[in-house]
Motif scaffolding. Structure first.
Motif, PDB file in Angstrom:
ATOM      1  N   ALA A  20      48.431  22.749 -20.620  1.00  0.00           N
ATOM      2  CA  ALA A  20      49.061  23.852 -19.895  1.00  0.00           C
ATOM      3  C   ALA A  20      50.146  24.540 -20.710  1.00  0.00           C
ATOM      4  CB  ALA A  20      49.627  23.337 -18.578  1.00  0.00           C
ATOM      5  N   ASN A  21      50.913  23.764 -21.457  1.00  0.00           N
ATOM      6  CA  ASN A  21      52.044  24.345 -22.192  1.00  0.00           C
ATOM      7  C   ASN A  21      51.650  25.033 -23.483  1.00  0.00           C
ATOM      8  OD1 ASN A  21      51.490  22.164 -23.821  1.00  0.00           O
ATOM      9  ND2 ASN A  21      53.460  21.144 -23.533  1.00  0.00           N
ATOM     10  N   THR A  22      50.345  25.078 -23.796  1.00  0.00           N
ATOM     11  CA  THR A  22      49.889  25.816 -24.978  1.00  0.00           C
ATOM     12  C   THR A  22      49.338  27.185 -24.620  1.00  0.00           C
ATOM     13  OG1 THR A  22      47.599  24.972 -24.940  1.00  0.00           O
ATOM     14  CG2 THR A  22      49.273  23.617 -26.067  1.00  0.00           C
ATOM     15  N   ARG A  23      49.328  27.530 -23.339  1.00  0.00           N
ATOM     16  CA  ARG A  23      48.768  28.820 -22.925  1.00  0.00           C
ATOM     17  C   ARG A  23      49.710  29.959 -23.298  1.00  0.00           C
ATOM     18  NH1 ARG A  23      47.876  28.118 -16.656  1.00  0.00           N
ATOM     19  NH2 ARG A  23      49.950  27.191 -16.896  1.00  0.00           N
ATOM     20  N   GLY A  24      49.146  31.153 -23.422  1.00  0.00           N
ATOM     21  CA  GLY A  24      49.976  32.336 -23.581  1.00  0.00           C
ATOM     22  C   GLY A  24      50.751  32.599 -22.303  1.00  0.00           C
ATOM     23  N   HIS A  25      51.916  33.261 -22.449  1.00  0.00           N
ATOM     24  CA  HIS A  25      52.765  33.498 -21.284  1.00  0.00           C
ATOM     25  C   HIS A  25      53.337  34.904 -21.354  1.00  0.00           C
ATOM     26  CE1 HIS A  25      56.779  32.892 -19.068  1.00  0.00           C
ATOM     27  NE2 HIS A  25      55.836  32.959 -18.157  1.00  0.00           N
ATOM     28  N   ALA A  26      53.278  35.600 -20.232  1.00  0.00           N
ATOM     29  CA  ALA A  26      53.880  36.930 -20.134  1.00  0.00           C
ATOM     30  C   ALA A  26      54.672  37.009 -18.839  1.00  0.00           C
ATOM     31  CB  ALA A  26      52.801  38.015 -20.154  1.00  0.00           C
ATOM     32  N   ASN A  27      55.886  37.513 -18.933  1.00  0.00           N
ATOM     33  CA  ASN A  27      56.717  37.705 -17.741  1.00  0.00           C
ATOM     34  C   ASN A  27      57.176  39.155 -17.715  1.00  0.00           C
ATOM     35  OD1 ASN A  27      58.529  37.697 -15.630  1.00  0.00           O
ATOM     36  ND2 ASN A  27      59.352  35.673 -16.131  1.00  0.00           N
ATOM     37  N   HIS A  28      56.593  39.927 -16.788  1.00  0.00           N
ATOM     38  CA  HIS A  28      56.909  41.352 -16.668  1.00  0.00           C
ATOM     39  C   HIS A  28      57.867  41.619 -15.504  1.00  0.00           C
ATOM     40  CE1 HIS A  28      53.775  42.239 -19.589  1.00  0.00           C
ATOM     41  NE2 HIS A  28      52.944  41.471 -18.895  1.00  0.00           N
ATOM     42  N   GLY A  29      58.507  40.559 -15.017  1.00  0.00           N
ATOM     43  CA  GLY A  29      59.387  40.715 -13.861  1.00  0.00           C
ATOM     44  C   GLY A  29      58.599  40.588 -12.572  1.00  0.00           C
ATOM     45  N   TRP A  30      57.806  41.595 -12.242  1.00  0.00           N
ATOM     46  CA  TRP A  30      56.989  41.566 -11.026  1.00  0.00           C
ATOM     47  C   TRP A  30      55.753  40.680 -11.192  1.00  0.00           C
ATOM     48  CZ3 TRP A  30      51.911  43.227 -11.183  1.00  0.00           C
ATOM     49  CH2 TRP A  30      51.544  43.967 -12.316  1.00  0.00           C
ATOM     50  N   LEU A  31      55.360  40.431 -12.453  1.00  0.00           N
ATOM     51  CA  LEU A  31      54.168  39.630 -12.748  1.00  0.00           C
ATOM     52  C   LEU A  31      54.516  38.563 -13.769  1.00  0.00           C
ATOM     53  CD1 LEU A  31      51.040  39.042 -12.905  1.00  0.00           C
ATOM     54  CD2 LEU A  31      50.972  40.790 -14.717  1.00  0.00           C
ATOM     55  N   GLU A  32      54.172  37.319 -13.428  1.00  0.00           N
ATOM     56  CA  GLU A  32      54.227  36.238 -14.404  1.00  0.00           C
ATOM     57  C   GLU A  32      52.812  35.703 -14.570  1.00  0.00           C
ATOM     58  OE1 GLU A  32      56.866  32.337 -15.597  1.00  0.00           O
ATOM     59  OE2 GLU A  32      56.712  32.884 -13.473  1.00  0.00           O
ATOM     60  N   SER A  33      52.342  35.650 -15.813  1.00  0.00           N
ATOM     61  CA  SER A  33      50.953  35.300 -16.063  1.00  0.00           C
ATOM     62  C   SER A  33      50.843  34.323 -17.221  1.00  0.00           C
ATOM     63  CB  SER A  33      50.145  36.572 -16.380  1.00  0.00           C
ATOM     64  OG  SER A  33      48.775  36.266 -16.538  1.00  0.00           O
ATOM     65  N   TYR A  34      49.985  33.327 -17.040  1.00  0.00           N
ATOM     66  CA  TYR A  34      49.662  32.382 -18.101  1.00  0.00           C
ATOM     67  C   TYR A  34      48.204  32.595 -18.495  1.00  0.00           C
ATOM     68  CZ  TYR A  34      54.038  29.942 -17.172  1.00  0.00           C
ATOM     69  OH  TYR A  34      55.370  29.628 -17.028  1.00  0.00           O
ATOM     70  N   HIS A  35      47.972  32.713 -19.806  1.00  0.00           N
ATOM     71  CA  HIS A  35      46.645  33.048 -20.334  1.00  0.00           C
ATOM     72  C   HIS A  35      46.065  31.853 -21.085  1.00  0.00           C
ATOM     73  CE1 HIS A  35      48.184  36.968 -19.391  1.00  0.00           C
ATOM     74  NE2 HIS A  35      48.928  37.060 -20.469  1.00  0.00           N
ATOM     75  N   THR A  36      44.973  31.308 -20.569  1.00  0.00           N
ATOM     76  CA  THR A  36      44.284  30.243 -21.304  1.00  0.00           C
ATOM     77  C   THR A  36      43.625  30.803 -22.553  1.00  0.00           C
ATOM     78  OG1 THR A  36      43.917  28.910 -19.314  1.00  0.00           O
ATOM     79  CG2 THR A  36      42.443  28.518 -21.170  1.00  0.00           C
ATOM     80  N   PHE A  37      43.109  32.029 -22.475  1.00  0.00           N
ATOM     81  CA  PHE A  37      42.440  32.682 -23.606  1.00  0.00           C
ATOM     82  C   PHE A  37      43.158  33.972 -23.967  1.00  0.00           C
ATOM     83  CE2 PHE A  37      39.232  30.283 -21.205  1.00  0.00           C
ATOM     84  CZ  PHE A  37      38.823  29.390 -22.191  1.00  0.00           C
ATOM     85  N   SER A  38      42.893  34.463 -25.169  1.00  0.00           N
ATOM     86  CA  SER A  38      43.534  35.684 -25.650  1.00  0.00           C
ATOM     87  C   SER A  38      43.440  36.787 -24.611  1.00  0.00           C
ATOM     88  CB  SER A  38      42.861  36.144 -26.949  1.00  0.00           C
ATOM     89  OG  SER A  38      43.351  35.432 -28.053  1.00  0.00           O
ATOM     90  N   PHE A  39      44.582  37.423 -24.375  1.00  0.00           N
ATOM     91  CA  PHE A  39      44.631  38.472 -23.361  1.00  0.00           C
ATOM     92  C   PHE A  39      45.887  39.290 -23.592  1.00  0.00           C
ATOM     93  CE2 PHE A  39      45.553  40.284 -19.179  1.00  0.00           C
ATOM     94  CZ  PHE A  39      44.308  40.711 -18.763  1.00  0.00           C
TER      95      PHE A  39
END
Length: 250
Positions: A20-39
């Motif tokens: 889980a801790n190797t996934r990509g992570h994006a926090n846009h304020g209204w959206l928090e997303s974890y990416h298992t694959f490139s995105f």
């Protein structure tokens, strides 16, 4: 499937483990997303896909916020709500609400536009967004949504997706079968693949599991290929897992 004290003797030889801790992570304020694959901004050449599984995003959308209208084509898009209510609108004229227990699938085909918003002003919405490469290109866009009984996944694997319109769950243009199970501690289950040559990507929604000889924790992912059967043991109470059987060749 049974309650058991045994430890699986199965050895998973051909596999890839995504903690889980190797996934990509994006926090846009209204959206928090974890990416298992490139995105989007998470680019990892070693994490482009697993077979036809292209995207596995673990999204949290703030109260009243969401994704504005945006396009897709030639992709099978599956949404699995985990908490809260997600409002969907699309260019086919659909306006729906999906919540825990619902499964949504869209065949983007020749092209669609859609938007997704958190329906509520007082709670987060959490859902999985999954993209699967189709086995047919440029099909007519279509929308599919079902509501399943959550009790039917207690200590068993409930089918939520298949290639067949007459089967339980939604269907997509691909030889794929998805199941969700929610298990008591120490419960044992096995899954027999439905099509030779397919692989399985397991994603832990909650708790801890052992698959074969591999320990998995919450939000870990495990891709397995060259196997006809996998054995699963829940290592915590109310442990929940998503199994995605998919073709390995795009």
């Amino acid at each position: 499937m049974e309650k058991t004290d045994k430890i699986s003797e199965e050895t998973i030889t051909h596999h890839v483990l995504h903690k889980a801790n190797t996934r990509g992570h994006a926090n846009h304020g209204w959206l928090e997303s974890y990416h298992t694959f490139s995105f989007a901004n998470y680019q990892n050449r070693e994490r482009m896909n697993f077979g036809v599984l292209r995207v596995l995003n673990d999204d949290r959308v703030s109260q009243g916020m969401g994704f504005g209208k945006h396009p897709h084509d030639n992709m099978e898009i599956i949404s699995i709500p985990l908490e809260g209510d997600l409002e969907h609108q699309d260019s086919m004229g659909n306006t729906t609400i999906i919540k825990e227990g619902d499964i949504q699938a869209m065949s983007a085909g020749t092209g669609i536009f859609h938007s997704e918003y958190n329906k509520n002003k007082d709670q987060l919405v959490k859902f999985l967004q999954i993209w699967i490469y189709p086995n047919k290109k440029n099909v007519a866009p279509r929308y599919d949504q079902v509501t399943l009984d959550l009790k039917d996944r207690h200590n068993k694997l409930q089918q939520i997706l298949s290639p067949n319109p007459e089967d339980e769950g939604v269907w997509i243009h691909q030889d794929a079968w998805f199941h969700i199970g929610k298990f008591d501690n120490d419960f044992f289950a096995s899954y027999e693949l439905k099509k030779p040559g397919n692989g399985v990507y397991a994603f832990v929604l909650k708790g801890d599991f052992t698959i074969g000889n591999i320990a998995l924790n919450e939000r870990d992912g495990l891709g397995i290929w060259d196997a006809n059967l996998i054995e699963i043991i829940a290592n915590s109470a109310d442990a929940e897992i998503l199994l995605m059987e998919i073709p390995m060749s795009i």
